[in-house]
Design a protein around this motif. Sequence first.
Motif, mmCIF file in Angstrom:
data_model
loop_
_atom_site.group_PDB
_atom_site.id
_atom_site.type_symbol
_atom_site.label_atom_id
_atom_site.label_comp_id
_atom_site.label_asym_id
_atom_site.label_seq_id
_atom_site.Cartn_x
_atom_site.Cartn_y
_atom_site.Cartn_z
ATOM 1 N N ALA A 285 0.419 -1.484 -0.293
ATOM 2 C CA ALA A 285 -0.129 -0.460 -0.264
ATOM 3 C C ALA A 285 1.098 1.479 0.268
ATOM 4 N N VAL A 286 2.438 1.359 1.049
ATOM 5 C CA VAL A 286 2.725 2.412 0.825
ATOM 6 C C VAL A 286 3.959 2.531 -0.604
ATOM 7 N N MET A 287 4.115 1.900 -0.768
ATOM 8 C CA MET A 287 4.634 1.586 -2.756
ATOM 9 C C MET A 287 3.667 1.921 -3.741
ATOM 10 N N ALA A 288 2.547 1.565 -3.150
ATOM 11 C CA ALA A 288 1.371 2.440 -4.328
ATOM 12 C C ALA A 288 1.234 3.951 -4.330
ATOM 13 N N LEU A 289 1.031 3.839 -2.656
ATOM 14 C CA LEU A 289 0.689 5.837 -2.593
ATOM 15 C C LEU A 289 1.998 6.722 -2.912
ATOM 16 N N GLY A 290 3.392 5.506 -2.856
ATOM 17 C CA GLY A 290 4.409 6.835 -3.156
ATOM 18 C C GLY A 290 4.255 6.665 -4.821
ATOM 19 N N SER A 291 4.372 5.922 -5.353
ATOM 20 C CA SER A 291 3.806 6.065 -7.440
ATOM 21 C C SER A 291 3.057 6.878 -7.473
ATOM 22 N N ALA A 335 11.601 0.520 6.745
ATOM 23 C CA ALA A 335 11.360 -0.285 5.155
ATOM 24 C C ALA A 335 10.403 0.445 4.959
ATOM 25 N N LEU A 336 9.150 0.709 5.297
ATOM 26 C CA LEU A 336 7.993 1.887 4.884
ATOM 27 C C LEU A 336 8.470 3.226 3.836
ATOM 28 N N ILE A 337 9.176 4.229 5.186
ATOM 29 C CA ILE A 337 9.969 4.873 4.336
ATOM 30 C C ILE A 337 10.535 4.368 3.383
ATOM 31 N N SER A 338 11.428 4.209 3.107
ATOM 32 C CA SER A 338 12.394 3.393 2.156
ATOM 33 C C SER A 338 10.941 3.113 0.700
ATOM 34 N N ILE A 341 9.142 5.737 -1.033
ATOM 35 C CA ILE A 341 10.337 6.255 -1.931
ATOM 36 C C ILE A 341 10.968 5.870 -3.441
ATOM 37 N N SER A 342 10.451 4.165 -3.370
ATOM 38 C CA SER A 342 10.906 3.715 -3.535
ATOM 39 C C SER A 342 9.618 3.897 -4.900
ATOM 40 N N GLY A 343 8.442 3.376 -4.269
ATOM 41 C CA GLY A 343 7.612 4.005 -5.497
ATOM 42 C C GLY A 343 7.023 5.222 -5.675
ATOM 43 N N LEU A 344 7.759 6.423 -5.126
ATOM 44 C CA LEU A 344 7.508 8.091 -5.908
ATOM 45 C C LEU A 344 8.950 8.464 -6.932
ATOM 46 N N SER A 345 10.009 7.142 -6.880
ATOM 47 C CA SER A 345 10.986 7.677 -8.254
ATOM 48 C C SER A 345 10.029 6.467 -9.225
#
Length: 438
Positions: A285-291, A335-338, A341-345
């Motif tokens: 979920a957090v990766m999707a939100l970053g995306s 892990a959530l923060i990183s 950021i991965s999803g954001l990039s």
Amino acid sequence: MYALISKALGFQYVLHLKGFLLNKNIFLLWQGQLISQLGMQAYTIAMMFWLMENTGSSFLMSLILTLSILPSVIFGPIAGVIADQFSRKNILIVTDLIRGMSVLLLSVMIFGEYESQFIIVMLFATVSIVNGISKAFFQPAVDAFIPDLVTSNKLSKTVAFFQSTTQCTTIIGQALGGILYRALGAPILLLLDAISYFISAFSESFIKYDAKEHKKISGIANKYKQHKADLMDGLSYVNSCKGMLQTMIFASSINFFIAPVMLLLPFYVTGQLLEEAHWYGYLLAVMALGSILGYWLSATINVRGNRRTMVMFLSMLLFSCSLMLFSQTISPKIALISLFISGLSLGIFNLQATTLFQKNTPTEFRGRVMSLLMTISSGLLPLGLLIGGGLGAVTNNNTQLIFSVCSIGIAVLTITTSLNSSLRSYLFNHEEIAPRKA
């Protein structure tokens, strides 16, 4: 739903978001995609849960998932030709109807033959192949269709809107899918999936646009020759655009390194973070939100000239660094923060890559270009999954090692690719196709 469509047909603009307007055609396309994406999540969850509960075979699950991916590799080039030869709107409607009918049949069969495990497994495999073939033709058509429905200056924000809502539906679908499966069972969940495809096709049928004339060819031999000629013309076009193919390979190669991470993520949660299974959902979920945030940030960036080159390469270097941090930490919060950021990039990079090809390819070649991108990307994904699974078996699922190798691989790929003069020239000196009239 029908009221929404009727209202959309009565007004020129129906939705205002972040300073731009979605015209009614884009809204109808988006509305249909939103519903069918939710249905797609329902199908995936129903399939995975049913196979897990009734067969207990992870190999069988991976095999059926692979069967759903392979058609994009096999039919990708042909699908691009079809998307350029025929009405893209009709392709979307037909493929949605085919997917709806196949899933509906599966739902009915599970109702009637629930005790026949072999038949249901074969039906899941067959429907996965049918859905994969439909998606192979659907995706190039929709990617080529969007620029025909929106002005060039609004394309980036429109693609960002489509991509971000896809991520939202993925989050919602994953969050609700398991609950609905327990509450309703596989047959009802599959029935809802089938209905979602029918609604999507219904919504797409109201799209109105200036369709180009398609030449009619009689005779199977003549049609084959024309298909072959159009395919070669598409490949020649890509080859004539200096740096385009290299850019495609670079953009698609990211999937190769992401695949092992997504495959082994459950082992990372339980083995490295020492957390319960629900943290797997948190990380996704957090990766999707970053995306989602990445898509919108990318849509607001002025990327003319050298700025696009910098944005794309720096976003991949940021992804590599965040993935390295993710691979080494044992803290769930880090892990959530990183991963955010991965999803954001990734969101920043994916939007730039997608709109780069959409904006700078003439509409008569766009289907073939987008299908070639899908074919390369889809071809590298199973390879990454197989290698990731093999590394997991050899290293006893050492996610710290495997994820760090993936991180280094992305960094090396980005740095070496940045030295390619043809690719930099394509990113820097690309000529945008003249925008369509509003």
